[in-house]
Enzyme design. Sequence first.
Site, PDB file in Angstrom:
ATOM      1  N   LYS A  68     -78.009  21.009 -20.857  1.00  0.00           N
ATOM      2  CA  LYS A  68     -77.070  19.972 -21.258  1.00  0.00           C
ATOM      3  C   LYS A  68     -77.731  18.598 -21.375  1.00  0.00           C
ATOM      4  CE  LYS A  68     -72.933  22.371 -19.874  1.00  0.00           C
ATOM      5  NZ  LYS A  68     -73.399  23.523 -19.059  1.00  0.00           N
TER       6      LYS A  68
HETATM    7  C1  LIG Z   1     -72.991  24.743 -19.450  1.00  0.00           C
HETATM    8  C2  LIG Z   1     -73.893  25.861 -19.160  1.00  0.00           C
HETATM    9  C3  LIG Z   1     -73.758  27.080 -19.824  1.00  0.00           C
HETATM   10  C4  LIG Z   1     -72.655  27.338 -20.825  1.00  0.00           C
HETATM   11  O1  LIG Z   1     -72.739  26.498 -21.936  1.00  0.00           O
HETATM   12  P1  LIG Z   1     -71.557  26.489 -23.029  1.00  0.00           P
HETATM   13  O2  LIG Z   1     -71.788  25.256 -23.832  1.00  0.00           O
HETATM   14  O3  LIG Z   1     -70.304  26.460 -22.246  1.00  0.00           O
HETATM   15  O4  LIG Z   1     -71.723  27.682 -23.826  1.00  0.00           O
HETATM   16  C5  LIG Z   1     -74.690  28.065 -19.552  1.00  0.00           C
HETATM   17  N1  LIG Z   1     -75.672  27.888 -18.649  1.00  0.00           N
HETATM   18  C6  LIG Z   1     -75.835  26.732 -17.973  1.00  0.00           C
HETATM   19  C7  LIG Z   1     -76.940  26.613 -16.990  1.00  0.00           C
HETATM   20  C8  LIG Z   1     -74.956  25.681 -18.220  1.00  0.00           C
HETATM   21  O5  LIG Z   1     -75.129  24.532 -17.562  1.00  0.00           O
END
Ligand SMILES: *Cc1c(COP(=O)(O)O)cnc(C)c1O
Length: 456
Positions: free
Chosen positions: A110
Amino acid sequence: MHFASTRGQSDSVGFSEAVAQGLAPDGGLYLPEKFPDLSASIGQWEDLSYPELCFEFLRLFATDLEADVLRRAIDHSYSAFSHPQIAPIVELSGNCKILELFHGPTLAFKDFALQLLGNLYEHQISRTGKNLTILGATSGDTGAAAISGLIGKRGVTVFILYPNGKVSPLQERQMTCTGASNVFPLAIEGTFDDAQSTVKELFSDLPFRKKVGLSAVNSINLARILAQSVYYLYAWLRLGRSERECTTFVVPTGNFGNVFAGWLLTKMGIAIRGFRVATNQNDVLHRLFHTGEYSLESVVPSLAPSMDIQVASNFERLLFFIFDGDAGRVREVMNSFREKGRYCFENFAAKGFSSSSATDREIPEIIRSVNREYGYLVDPHTACGFKDLPSDEKHLVLATAHPAKFPDVYENAGMEKPTSPILQELLEKTPVKYDSRVAPSAIRAFVENNSSLTSE
Ligand SMILES: *Cc1c(COP(=O)(O)O)cnc(C)c1O
């Protein structure tokens, strides 16, 4: 370039406006009105560095930003990453590669979007003189990454709701140990979906939205999606030419945001074989792709908490394409889903997608077997990507987090606990958090009392 709402009842807006708003006023999500064709440019993009590629890609969409503003925001964002390639590929075997997306400041993918979003907000505030209030819900990583991207940014106040006791202790520390006066982590009683629905409700309160200058950092934000498309493109360009068209991207997902970001490239002339939607035991998406039924079930906390989600918000964007841009049908499905908690598609056909679901019993087994087979340690989210992976096809698995974020999982599996110096430092800091009821009225009051409102 303009962006239209999936629900078709808001005016289309430019990039900066779409980013500032997050959710469109009609409750829909923004999508580009038309897509650039990358097939002609792509040959010249093969040797670009990550920030260079990001700039070339995003400037096709962010046409209302001056080029040097965009370039500076991008350079600044990716200089916070610890790996020179930003998103390196590791080869596990002839058919299986990993795209490491955890070299940002909070060790999860993210950071790719949220570092950038923080820098774009900063520019927006200095240009308009209007302060922003960021309100978001998190199951762990979004909050940490959003906060990291916004710490100390002038004119921004950040409120992040998270389910008390349901994010990992380190994730909680990432949110609560910043020492930043513009950051308010709110521990609510309830689940992530409770937090998310409060956030959604406050976003639909237009007077409140205007008063505090509300913006969203959740994965519904257009900037997040587009910033994430970049690493798919970067990875695709680094695959051998012969591999590109036969490699499936495997994406551990909850909200459908990450995988949708990759899929968007297929609308821009990039040939990708397919996407594997890898869920944990909260398998709304897996069930959807297998049965055509999109239905709400209660969230069962899992070892991969950032995917403990039952409403996959970004699915609405795919729906818009499945219905050939018929916003009326999108509204119909979303309304019906909101009322009944389920929607059954007749002949659901989402070409190019496959899916899997890994239970909490399977995740540690997978972690061990990947480690045994390849000498590589995956985090519990990434582990879901390895569930039932056909070994005779080429896959690129997105590693969404660093294993050191989830030390207990390894300890309980009788393995050595992975560590990271960034996380080690956090343990010495003092957490600050605010306990709150999840009721929208309580959150609204808290935000109003603590935002730095623009005096008019
Ligand atoms: C947020 C997150 C996900 C899921 O991402 P999406 O955008 O909801 O598909 C998967 N793995 C990790 C480590 C995350 O922080």
